[in-house]
Write a protein that holds these residues in place. Structure first.
Motif: not given
Length: 243
Positions: A146-162, A166-176
């Motif tokens: 479960v912990w490893i799976s949750n970690g993989n989801i967090k990495k997917e979130y970071r890929l979505a951010i990166l 644009g800088l603002r788009e990255r900030i808005l995506t992260y905060l959202t």
């Protein structure tokens, strides 16, 4: 003198039990199983800030539960810069994503971001029959999965951010994503401003300027690592939705 030693040992065991119960891995384990079957395999280590715990290509065969402090998982570049992958706080797990790989070789650095205490356990605790009662070895393996799976989801979130250019788009995506995960438009993040810049792979000065501009425009308000988002609104079902 003997009584003082026993008191110190009792206090240490109490702190260990409390620390492990905060961890997702052992929160559902009975205290007697933790005390009699888990803790005998422990190795406690303390570190000062800015100590590298794991380096790329280092073989890792144990996992650690953070009892106190903070550990940053990052890529450090030859010119001295770094990209922050994630940040571990007390109760979180270090190295569990490596012990089940074929090579057990790390692709990243793990560096303490504060004075840190970690309880280490051998990976065989979850993989070798006989080290734990079968039912609890299976439970530990499940919790690690479960912990490893949750970690993989967090990495997917970071890929979505990166993936945002644009800088603002990255900030808005992260905060959202933070607001959606916490189900509130007001929250604190675990990153300092420098760490947030490294996580978003942007320049720290540019990040600070953009956050100040967003605050002037009424999109957000913030104080250090505390944010309130005004471009999102809670829906009736409790979900966080954009205006």
């Amino acid at each position: 003198m003997h009584n003082n030693f026993d008191q110190v040992e009792e206090n240490l065991m109490k702190l260990l039990l409390e620390g492990l119960k905060r961890s997702e891995l052992f929160s559902d384990f009975p205290e007697e199983i933790v005390t009699n079957c888990i803790l005998p395999h422990r190795q406690i280590q303390e570190y000062r800030k800015d100590i590298c715990l794991i380096r790329p290509q280092q073989k890792v065969s144990r996992f650690g539960v953070l009892l106190s402090g903070k550990v940053n998982i990052m890529h450090i570049f030859m010119e001295g810069g770094y990209s922050l992958i994630s940040s571990l706080s007390p109760g979180e797990i270090l190295g569990a994503d490596l012990i089940f790989t074929r090579s057990q070789l790390s692709p990243y650095h793990a560096v303490t971001a504060a004075d840190t205490r970690i309880a280490y356990f051998p990976g065989e605790l979850a993989t070798r029959p006989g080290m734990l009662p079968d039912i609890w070895r299976a439970e530990l393996t499940r919790q690690l999965a479960v912990w490893i799976s949750n970690g993989n989801i967090k990495k997917e979130y970071r890929l979505a951010i990166l993936s945002q250019r644009g800088l603002r788009e990255r900030i808005l995506t992260y905060l959202t994503l933070q607001a959606s995960r916490r189900q509130t438009t007001a929250f604190a993040i675990s990153f300092s401003r420098e760490e947030l810049a490294a996580y978003l792979c942007v320049n720290r000065s540019a990040l600070s300027r953009e956050l100040s501009l967003m605050q002037e425009e009424g999109l957000i308000t913030f104080q250090k690592n505390h944010f309130r988002l005004h471009f999102l609104t809670p829906a009736e079902n409790g979900q966080i939705l954009p205006y």
